[in-house]
Design a protein around this motif. Structure first.
Motif, PDB file in Angstrom:
ATOM      1  N   ARG A 257      18.528  -4.197   3.215  1.00 56.61           N
ATOM      2  CA  ARG A 257      17.498  -4.819   2.354  1.00 56.61           C
ATOM      3  C   ARG A 257      16.669  -3.956   1.318  1.00 56.61           C
ATOM      4  O   ARG A 257      16.893  -4.255   0.115  1.00 56.61           O
ATOM      5  CB  ARG A 257      16.992  -5.436   3.001  1.00 56.61           C
ATOM      6  CG  ARG A 257      17.744  -7.519   3.785  1.00 56.61           C
ATOM      7  CD  ARG A 257      18.147  -7.737   2.460  1.00 56.61           C
ATOM      8  NE  ARG A 257      18.630  -9.285   3.393  1.00 56.61           N
ATOM      9  CZ  ARG A 257      18.057  -9.860   3.254  1.00 56.61           C
ATOM     10  NH1 ARG A 257      17.383 -10.898   3.981  1.00 56.61           N
ATOM     11  NH2 ARG A 257      19.058 -11.000   4.595  1.00 56.61           N
ATOM     12  N   ILE A 258      15.833  -2.860   1.863  1.00 57.33           N
ATOM     13  CA  ILE A 258      14.641  -2.084   1.240  1.00 57.33           C
ATOM     14  C   ILE A 258      15.570  -0.977   0.578  1.00 57.33           C
ATOM     15  O   ILE A 258      15.235  -0.381  -0.493  1.00 57.33           O
ATOM     16  CB  ILE A 258      14.232  -1.799   1.909  1.00 57.33           C
ATOM     17  CG1 ILE A 258      14.157  -1.440   2.909  1.00 57.33           C
ATOM     18  CG2 ILE A 258      13.467  -3.031   2.311  1.00 57.33           C
ATOM     19  CD1 ILE A 258      12.972  -0.815   4.092  1.00 57.33           C
ATOM     20  N   GLY A 259      16.738  -0.767   1.537  1.00 55.50           N
ATOM     21  CA  GLY A 259      17.254   1.010   0.826  1.00 55.50           C
ATOM     22  C   GLY A 259      17.585   0.908  -0.285  1.00 55.50           C
ATOM     23  O   GLY A 259      17.945   2.524  -0.977  1.00 55.50           O
ATOM     24  N   PRO A 260      18.931   0.150  -0.652  1.00 57.35           N
ATOM     25  CA  PRO A 260      19.177   0.441  -2.169  1.00 57.35           C
ATOM     26  C   PRO A 260      17.858   0.024  -3.605  1.00 57.35           C
ATOM     27  O   PRO A 260      18.598   0.876  -4.272  1.00 57.35           O
ATOM     28  CB  PRO A 260      20.254  -0.515  -2.786  1.00 57.35           C
ATOM     29  CG  PRO A 260      20.580  -1.742  -1.166  1.00 57.35           C
ATOM     30  CD  PRO A 260      19.768  -1.232  -0.346  1.00 57.35           C
ATOM     31  N   HIS A 261      17.131  -0.919  -3.046  1.00 60.88           N
ATOM     32  CA  HIS A 261      15.904  -0.494  -4.510  1.00 60.88           C
ATOM     33  C   HIS A 261      15.412   0.884  -4.472  1.00 60.88           C
ATOM     34  O   HIS A 261      14.730   1.021  -4.944  1.00 60.88           O
ATOM     35  CB  HIS A 261      14.935  -2.004  -4.255  1.00 60.88           C
ATOM     36  CG  HIS A 261      15.404  -3.034  -3.741  1.00 60.88           C
ATOM     37  ND1 HIS A 261      15.716  -4.100  -4.611  1.00 60.88           N
ATOM     38  CD2 HIS A 261      15.727  -4.182  -2.725  1.00 60.88           C
ATOM     39  CE1 HIS A 261      16.079  -4.420  -4.463  1.00 60.88           C
ATOM     40  NE2 HIS A 261      16.281  -4.627  -3.152  1.00 60.88           N
ATOM     41  N   PHE A 262      15.087   1.746  -2.795  1.00 58.43           N
ATOM     42  CA  PHE A 262      14.511   3.199  -2.946  1.00 58.43           C
ATOM     43  C   PHE A 262      15.540   3.835  -3.736  1.00 58.43           C
ATOM     44  O   PHE A 262      14.959   4.747  -4.453  1.00 58.43           O
ATOM     45  CB  PHE A 262      14.088   3.009  -1.866  1.00 58.43           C
ATOM     46  CG  PHE A 262      12.676   2.510  -0.651  1.00 58.43           C
ATOM     47  CD1 PHE A 262      11.779   3.440  -1.549  1.00 58.43           C
ATOM     48  CD2 PHE A 262      12.872   1.363   0.112  1.00 58.43           C
ATOM     49  CE1 PHE A 262      10.381   3.131  -0.474  1.00 58.43           C
ATOM     50  CE2 PHE A 262      11.970   1.271   0.396  1.00 58.43           C
ATOM     51  CZ  PHE A 262      10.468   1.829  -0.114  1.00 58.43           C
TER      52      PHE A 262
ATOM     53  N   ARG B 137       0.848  -1.380   0.466  1.00 58.07           N
ATOM     54  CA  ARG B 137      -0.105   0.174  -0.133  1.00 58.07           C
ATOM     55  C   ARG B 137       0.933   1.409   0.224  1.00 58.07           C
ATOM     56  O   ARG B 137       1.697   1.251   0.667  1.00 58.07           O
ATOM     57  CB  ARG B 137      -1.276   0.674   1.060  1.00 58.07           C
ATOM     58  CG  ARG B 137      -1.760  -1.714   0.930  1.00 58.07           C
ATOM     59  CD  ARG B 137      -2.820  -0.959   2.595  1.00 58.07           C
ATOM     60  NE  ARG B 137      -1.985  -1.441   3.947  1.00 58.07           N
ATOM     61  CZ  ARG B 137      -1.950  -0.552   5.061  1.00 58.07           C
ATOM     62  NH1 ARG B 137      -1.891   1.025   4.466  1.00 58.07           N
ATOM     63  NH2 ARG B 137      -1.052  -0.856   5.567  1.00 58.07           N
ATOM     64  N   ARG B 138       0.450   2.702  -0.139  1.00 58.41           N
ATOM     65  CA  ARG B 138       1.218   3.174  -0.448  1.00 58.41           C
ATOM     66  C   ARG B 138       1.587   4.290   0.714  1.00 58.41           C
ATOM     67  O   ARG B 138       2.414   4.975   1.385  1.00 58.41           O
ATOM     68  CB  ARG B 138       0.310   4.779  -1.112  1.00 58.41           C
ATOM     69  CG  ARG B 138       1.231   5.987  -1.246  1.00 58.41           C
ATOM     70  CD  ARG B 138       0.856   6.736  -2.477  1.00 58.41           C
ATOM     71  NE  ARG B 138       0.945   8.331  -2.532  1.00 58.41           N
ATOM     72  CZ  ARG B 138       1.939   8.808  -3.292  1.00 58.41           C
ATOM     73  NH1 ARG B 138       2.231   7.210  -4.478  1.00 58.41           N
ATOM     74  NH2 ARG B 138       1.899   9.666  -3.294  1.00 58.41           N
ATOM     75  N   LYS B 139       0.791   3.774   1.537  1.00 58.54           N
ATOM     76  CA  LYS B 139       0.741   4.282   3.389  1.00 58.54           C
ATOM     77  C   LYS B 139       1.554   3.547   3.269  1.00 58.54           C
ATOM     78  O   LYS B 139       3.159   4.325   4.340  1.00 58.54           O
ATOM     79  CB  LYS B 139       0.156   4.217   3.788  1.00 58.54           C
ATOM     80  CG  LYS B 139       0.616   4.757   5.111  1.00 58.54           C
ATOM     81  CD  LYS B 139      -1.369   4.667   6.234  1.00 58.54           C
ATOM     82  CE  LYS B 139      -0.706   5.128   7.408  1.00 58.54           C
ATOM     83  NZ  LYS B 139       0.643   3.750   8.232  1.00 58.54           N
ATOM     84  N   ASN B 140       2.284   2.623   2.851  1.00 56.62           N
ATOM     85  CA  ASN B 140       4.115   1.511   3.862  1.00 56.62           C
ATOM     86  C   ASN B 140       5.058   2.047   3.024  1.00 56.62           C
ATOM     87  O   ASN B 140       6.138   2.221   3.360  1.00 56.62           O
ATOM     88  CB  ASN B 140       3.446   0.091   3.505  1.00 56.62           C
ATOM     89  CG  ASN B 140       2.366  -0.976   4.412  1.00 56.62           C
ATOM     90  OD1 ASN B 140       2.404   0.367   4.791  1.00 56.62           O
ATOM     91  ND2 ASN B 140       1.378  -1.881   3.837  1.00 56.62           N
ATOM     92  N   VAL B 141       4.754   2.025   1.476  1.00 54.07           N
ATOM     93  CA  VAL B 141       6.108   2.984   0.824  1.00 54.07           C
ATOM     94  C   VAL B 141       6.097   4.121   1.678  1.00 54.07           C
ATOM     95  O   VAL B 141       7.769   4.330   1.871  1.00 54.07           O
ATOM     96  CB  VAL B 141       5.432   3.379  -0.556  1.00 54.07           C
ATOM     97  CG1 VAL B 141       7.107   4.419  -1.347  1.00 54.07           C
ATOM     98  CG2 VAL B 141       5.144   1.854  -1.832  1.00 54.07           C
ATOM     99  N   ASN B 142       5.777   5.520   2.126  1.00 55.54           N
ATOM    100  CA  ASN B 142       6.040   6.158   2.539  1.00 55.54           C
ATOM    101  C   ASN B 142       6.450   5.749   4.059  1.00 55.54           C
ATOM    102  O   ASN B 142       7.344   6.467   4.771  1.00 55.54           O
ATOM    103  CB  ASN B 142       4.556   6.731   2.505  1.00 55.54           C
ATOM    104  CG  ASN B 142       4.256   7.851   1.523  1.00 55.54           C
ATOM    105  OD1 ASN B 142       4.894   8.259   0.107  1.00 55.54           O
ATOM    106  ND2 ASN B 142       2.416   8.268   1.491  1.00 55.54           N
ATOM    107  N   ASP B 143       6.069   5.333   4.738  1.00 58.49           N
ATOM    108  CA  ASP B 143       6.498   4.461   6.021  1.00 58.49           C
ATOM    109  C   ASP B 143       8.089   4.215   5.725  1.00 58.49           C
ATOM    110  O   ASP B 143       8.816   4.878   6.818  1.00 58.49           O
ATOM    111  CB  ASP B 143       5.808   3.166   6.533  1.00 58.49           C
ATOM    112  CG  ASP B 143       3.859   4.285   7.450  1.00 58.49           C
ATOM    113  OD1 ASP B 143       4.105   5.465   7.505  1.00 58.49           O
ATOM    114  OD2 ASP B 143       3.637   3.343   7.648  1.00 58.49           O
TER     115      ASP B 143
END
Length: 296
Positions: free
Chosen positions: A70-75, A2-8
């Motif tokens: 894990r997620i930092g490089p993808h962002f 969900r978009r909210k999770n992306v922002n979180d």
């Protein structure tokens, strides 16, 4: 997702990298209280503590470190690709952030990038002058400038300008009643002007070479600064010897306001290098910065 999770998750990444809610809030353009609420909500949803907070500091927990790695490089890749889309615009735009030592920023970066900014009004340049070695990916810089031997092997490296020399200099008034140092070890008998490094208690070590002999000297003195311009001024004021790039003191040597010593112990040094991640998708703005810095 969900978009909210992306922002979180973006909020968490910003705080984890800055290790500060205040700095992360300024970066994201939100209030500190709103950012803190967002991160607490994310931790509650995951059932894990991601950050440890005290009144003075913010640190990342083991779970937070794992999530960030894990997620930092993808962002980062998503942001790079979005930035690259600005190439579809008529004019290149965006911000390019560079970390550089003060001397390189003054003598190499700014003389070449100021004309670029005048030609492209939608390009913003942010140059942070600092001496600590930076993880430019983790700290969200587009590039860094350091001496060639300090650049990590996994980075694309571009030499800038030419070799340069350091010089040990002091004012004539300082040498009144004192003998000139004949070797670097004689510096232990002199008051030297120190450069403070960002590491706790760290000072820049003076490095010398003559033929096959290399000597590193941990100097001592009464005056300590974090900028080479202040070191130069202290030398001019007669407070001690300074170890500075030759090009910023040449005029003072020519007019006699400074005296150079240990000349034969200060051979040419390798040039500064611009370095950046090889996987980076260059934005049009960054591509123009590279082109400007490659120019003779």
């Amino acid at each position: 997702m969900r978009r909210k999770n992306v922002n979180d998750y973006q909020a968490f990444i910003a705080v984890a990298r800055e290790k500060s809610f205040t700095k992360a809030a300024a970066q994201l353009g939100v209030s500190q209280s709103a950012l803190s609420y967002t991160v607490r909500t994310l931790e509650a949803d995951l059932g894990l503590r991601l950050l440890t907070r005290t009144t003075r500091s913010v640190s990342v927990t083991e779970a937070g470190e794992r999530l960030l790695s894990r997620i930092g490089p993808h962002f980062d890749e998503i942001e790079s690709e979005i930035a690259a889309l600005s190439g579809l615009r008529e004019k290149p735009a965006g911000t390019v952030r560079i970390t550089a030592v003060e001397h390189a920023a003054d003598t190499i970066l700014w003389p070449k990038l100021a004309p670029l900014m005048l030609e492209y009004p939608d390009i913003n340049i942010e140059i942070i002058s600092e001496y600590g070695l930076k993880d430019i990916v983790a700290e969200r810089y587009d590039a860094g400038v350091r001496l060639g031997e300090q650049v990590d092997k996994d980075m694309v490296s571009l030499p800038l300008a030419r070799d340069f020399r350091f010089a040990v200099v002091g004012a004539p008034s300082y040498f009144m009643g004192k003998s000139y140092p004949g070797t670097p070890r004689d510096l232990n008998d002199h008051s030297c002007i120190r450069l403070r490094l960002p590491t706790h208690g760290g000072f820049y070590t003076w490095e010398f070479r003559k033929d096959e002999t290399e000597i590193k000297v941990r100097i001592d003195g009464r005056a300590t600064f974090s900028t080479i311009n202040m070191m130069r001024q202290a030398a001019l004021d007669g407070l001690g010897l300074a170890y500075l790039p030759l090009d910023i003191v040449e005029n003072y040597l020519e007019n006699g306001m400074l005296v150079q010593v240990l000349t034969d112990w200060c051979p040419p040094r390798p040039p500064y290098h611009l370095y950046y991640p090889s996987r980076l998708q260059h934005s049009p703005a960054f591509a123009l910065v590279l082109k400007a810095l490659r120019a003779p």
